[in-house]
Scaffold this active site. Structure first.
Site, mmCIF file in Angstrom:
data_model
loop_
_atom_site.group_PDB
_atom_site.id
_atom_site.type_symbol
_atom_site.label_atom_id
_atom_site.label_comp_id
_atom_site.label_asym_id
_atom_site.label_seq_id
_atom_site.Cartn_x
_atom_site.Cartn_y
_atom_site.Cartn_z
ATOM 1 N N LYS A 168 0.847 -1.204 0.000
ATOM 2 C CA LYS A 168 0.000 0.000 0.000
ATOM 3 C C LYS A 168 0.876 1.245 0.000
ATOM 4 O O LYS A 168 1.737 1.399 0.864
ATOM 5 C CB LYS A 168 -0.907 0.005 1.248
ATOM 6 C CG LYS A 168 -1.621 1.351 1.514
ATOM 7 C CD LYS A 168 -2.496 1.299 2.775
ATOM 8 C CE LYS A 168 -3.082 2.677 3.110
ATOM 9 N NZ LYS A 168 -3.911 2.666 4.340
ATOM 10 N N LYS A 217 -10.125 12.665 8.563
ATOM 11 C CA LYS A 217 -9.514 12.351 9.858
ATOM 12 C C LYS A 217 -9.442 13.604 10.719
ATOM 13 O O LYS A 217 -9.394 14.715 10.185
ATOM 14 C CB LYS A 217 -8.079 11.841 9.636
ATOM 15 C CG LYS A 217 -7.960 10.457 9.034
ATOM 16 C CD LYS A 217 -6.494 10.053 8.892
ATOM 17 C CE LYS A 217 -6.360 8.677 8.260
ATOM 18 N NZ LYS A 217 -6.878 7.579 9.109
ATOM 19 N N ASP A 234 1.709 6.589 5.239
ATOM 20 C CA ASP A 234 0.723 5.601 4.791
ATOM 21 C C ASP A 234 1.160 4.902 3.493
ATOM 22 O O ASP A 234 0.401 4.114 2.924
ATOM 23 C CB ASP A 234 -0.639 6.289 4.609
ATOM 24 C CG ASP A 234 -1.812 5.365 4.904
ATOM 25 O OD1 ASP A 234 -1.607 4.340 5.583
ATOM 26 O OD2 ASP A 234 -2.929 5.670 4.445
ATOM 27 N N ASP A 237 -12.220 6.610 4.434
ATOM 28 C CA ASP A 237 -10.922 6.482 5.118
ATOM 29 C C ASP A 237 -10.423 5.029 5.116
ATOM 30 O O ASP A 237 -9.270 4.765 5.441
ATOM 31 C CB ASP A 237 -11.050 6.996 6.560
ATOM 32 C CG ASP A 237 -9.697 7.282 7.192
ATOM 33 O OD1 ASP A 237 -8.690 7.265 6.457
ATOM 34 O OD2 ASP A 237 -9.654 7.523 8.413
ATOM 35 N N GLU A 270 -9.396 3.284 2.751
ATOM 36 C CA GLU A 270 -8.997 3.349 1.338
ATOM 37 C C GLU A 270 -7.887 2.353 0.993
ATOM 38 O O GLU A 270 -7.745 1.960 -0.155
ATOM 39 C CB GLU A 270 -8.546 4.777 0.984
ATOM 40 C CG GLU A 270 -7.081 5.126 1.301
ATOM 41 C CD GLU A 270 -6.725 5.059 2.781
ATOM 42 O OE1 GLU A 270 -7.640 5.088 3.622
ATOM 43 O OE2 GLU A 270 -5.520 4.957 3.102
ATOM 44 N N ARG A 279 -7.511 -0.799 1.696
ATOM 45 C CA ARG A 279 -8.032 -2.087 1.208
ATOM 46 C C ARG A 279 -8.550 -1.954 -0.218
ATOM 47 O O ARG A 279 -8.526 -2.925 -0.982
ATOM 48 C CB ARG A 279 -9.100 -2.600 2.188
ATOM 49 C CG ARG A 279 -10.256 -1.661 2.397
ATOM 50 C CD ARG A 279 -11.023 -1.939 3.684
ATOM 51 N NE ARG A 279 -10.291 -1.495 4.883
ATOM 52 C CZ ARG A 279 -10.742 -1.616 6.118
ATOM 53 N NH1 ARG A 279 -11.924 -2.182 6.343
ATOM 54 N NH2 ARG A 279 -10.038 -1.199 7.134
HETATM 55 N N1 BES Z 1 -3.986 4.656 7.023
HETATM 56 C C1 BES Z 1 -5.045 4.344 7.920
HETATM 57 C C2 BES Z 1 -4.635 3.386 9.023
HETATM 58 C C3 BES Z 1 -3.641 3.899 10.022
HETATM 59 C C4 BES Z 1 -4.061 4.343 11.245
HETATM 60 C C5 BES Z 1 -2.301 3.848 9.766
HETATM 61 C C6 BES Z 1 -3.156 4.767 12.181
HETATM 62 C C7 BES Z 1 -1.389 4.272 10.692
HETATM 63 C C8 BES Z 1 -1.811 4.721 11.909
HETATM 64 C C9 BES Z 1 -6.197 3.677 7.156
HETATM 65 O O1 BES Z 1 -6.354 4.074 5.851
HETATM 66 C C10 BES Z 1 -7.434 4.031 7.898
HETATM 67 O O2 BES Z 1 -7.734 5.184 7.988
HETATM 68 N N2 BES Z 1 -8.121 3.034 8.424
HETATM 69 C C11 BES Z 1 -9.301 3.255 9.174
HETATM 70 C C12 BES Z 1 -10.288 2.177 8.827
HETATM 71 C C13 BES Z 1 -11.660 2.416 9.376
HETATM 72 C C14 BES Z 1 -12.298 3.607 8.718
HETATM 73 C C15 BES Z 1 -12.485 1.172 9.147
HETATM 74 C C16 BES Z 1 -8.938 3.185 10.661
HETATM 75 O O3 BES Z 1 -8.130 2.360 11.047
HETATM 76 O O4 BES Z 1 -9.457 3.992 11.410
HETATM 77 ZN ZN ZN Z 2 -4.592 4.748 4.894
HETATM 78 ZN ZN ZN Z 3 -7.526 5.828 5.677
#
Ligand code: BES
Ligand code: ZN
Ligand code: ZN
Length: 496
Positions: A265, A277, A288, A347, A349, A351
């Protein structure tokens, strides 16, 4: 920083610092350390007797102008209990010693391997630990007058007979650590400089230099191939997406042999999109793209190490932005595979872009899939910043990876993906949805979503959200990007 090999007796070495390590259990003054003790007239025995030298993990005992030695300093690093000692501990000792010495403005040191070390593995571990520890995140500091740097290390404590083994270990350690630092450099770049386009250029330049086949798909080819999941994330940004493909082919490829697909990713900045966010800490979301950087680093190392197996690396890259054209919660997208996706949270994204990356890797011929991604905050809740979350659809393949993680000294912990979790991602109006409808289990939900695109290929997903970035410096590693999973994946590929 130079690393040399030295077989002169360590007592006669003229060095700024002679460095070795002592164990915690039993008597710390034994073997090669007993020799040092004799040369220094019983100094170490005295230090041990007074409780100053205990061998506790990463304890630092620094002696200036040790009598009986040609070295200007003697540094003894605690190695902890002997039964827990392995290459991973040695790697940290070398790293911690380097950072301790560098912070004292010393320019050079000699590292003495203890008796009974397997020379090749030990020199590799010391080289990896030292070179990774020497990495600093100061590229954009214009005033470097206070920056400290080391000129060279001499590796010693083995005989002339073992020189070839030491050379091999050193060479392999350097390739791996350089690849790790290459990945960390990419992760450090801010998103205004490292856009998907620039990442594509850097990947292409690296591949050409390393002698890898490379193909960087631009937005037009991505659209022609109907990579709708990647495009759905990219549509909110003025920066166009990229899909990078790097291929390593062995000299004598065997027909019917596995082809490993490495998918990373690379969201160069994740604002969350319309499901935006909170601003607090958002600056960290430049990392990321760490999964993609790791995979590019792995390919860089493989080009030099030349494994006996074909490897296809696919890195989907985009920004996740809340622009006027951005996708909105509830939008339905069609992935390259033809599956339809309800995007309930923009968010989630990572996956989405992995869905198309994985499907494309399979199309290119990958039979065994591994993805790495900073995928979920939930994995940080589950495993903190200590273990990588491992999800696998094929237990023998997953066991192989876990064994490689152990050998490479990277902590990884397997998480479940039973069929019962499939309910979480069942769509209401489309095939699947990109967030879970169940309670909790956010990291598993992310894995279950990706699994939909792997078909029946053995597949492993590494969630590195908690481990790709050190919020605080460790004694053996600077604050910032870690390059996690790279060493494990190199070890795994080399084991084929
Ligand atoms: N890039 C984030 C995940 C992340 C969180 C990476 C903290 C590093 C530190 C990912 O794209 C994301 O935002 N995931 C969400 C998923 C949720 C909306 C189901 C998350 O983990 O909050
Ligand atoms: Zn992300
Ligand atoms: Zn995200």
């Amino acid at each position: 920083m130079q690393i040399t090999l030295e077989t002169k007796p360590f007592a006669t070495l003229e060095t700024d610092a002679l460095v070795s390590y002592v164990f915690e259990d039993a008597d710390p003054v034994q073997g090669r350390i007993a020799e040092v003790d004799q040369l220094t007239g019983g100094l170490l025995r005295k230090l041990a007797g007074s409780g100053e030298l205990t061998g506790k993990p990463l304890e630092m005992t620094l002696v200036h102008a040790p009598r009986g030695l040609k070295a200007a300093r003697l540094l003894l690093v605690g190695a902890g209990k002997q039964e827990k000692f392995d290459a991973a501990v040695l790697r940290r000792i070398a790293g911690a010693a380097l950072r301790y010495i560098k912070s004292r403005s010393v320019k050079q040191f000699a590292f003495v391997l203890r008796e009974n070390e397997p020379v090749e593995a030990a020199t590799q571990a010391v080289a990896e630990g030292a070179l990774a520890a020497n990495f600093e995140s100061d590229k954009y500091k214009t005033d470097k007058k206070d920056a400290k740097s080391l000129d060279s290390i001499a590796l010693t404590g083995f005989s002339d007979q073992d020189r070839v083994a030491a050379e091999k270990g050193l060479a392999r350690g350097r390739v791996i650590a350089d690849a790790q630092n290459f990945a960390r450099d990419l992760v450090n770049e801010p998103s205004n400089i490292l856009t998907p386009r620039v990442l594509g250029e850097k990947a292409a330049a690296m591949a050409k230099e390393a002698g890898l086949y490379v193909d960087i798909l631009d937005e037009k080819r991505i659209a022609d191939l109907k990579m709708g999941a990647l495009l759905s994330v990219a549509q909110g940004s003025v920066e166009p997406p990229r899909m990078m493909v790097l291929t390593y082919t062995p000299a004598n490829p065997k027909t019917g042999a596995p082809v490993i697909g490495l998918i990373g990713k690379a969201v160069t900045f994740d604002t969350g999109g319309i499901s935006i966010k909170p601003s607090d800490g958002m600056e960290k979301m430049k990392y990321d793209m760490a999964g993609g950087a790791t995979m590019l680093g792995v390919m860089r190392a493989l080009a030099a190490l030349k494994p006996n197996v074909k490897v296809i690396c696919v890195v989907p890259s985009t920004e996740n932005m809340p622009g006027g054209h951005a996708q909105k919660p509830g939008d339905i997208q069609t992935a390259m595979s033809g599956k339809t996706i309800e995007v309930l949270n923009t968010d989630a994204e990572g996956r989405l872009i992995l869905a198309d990356g994985i499907y494309y890797a399979k199309q290119l011929g990958a039979t065994h899939l591994i993805d790495a991604a900073t995928l979920t905050g939930a994995i940080v809740v589950a495993l903190s910043n200590i273990n990588v979350g491992v999800f696998g659809s094929d237990q023998p393949f997953t066991d192989k990876l876990l064994a490689s993680a152990k050998a490479a000294g990277e902590k990884m912990w397997q998480m479940p993906i039973d069929d019962d979790y499939r309910e979480f991602i069942k769509g209401t109006v489309a095939d699947i949805q990109n967030i879970g409808s169940g309670k909790g289990g956010g990291a598993i939900t992310g894995a279950m979503f990706i699994k939909e695109f792997t078909g029946d290929s053995p597949w492993i997903h590494l969630d590195i959200a908690g481990t790709a970035w050190n919020d605080d410096a460790k004694p053996w590693l600077a604050k910032g990007p870690t390059g996690v999973a790279l060493r494990t994946l190199i070890h795994l590929v080399m084991s084929y």
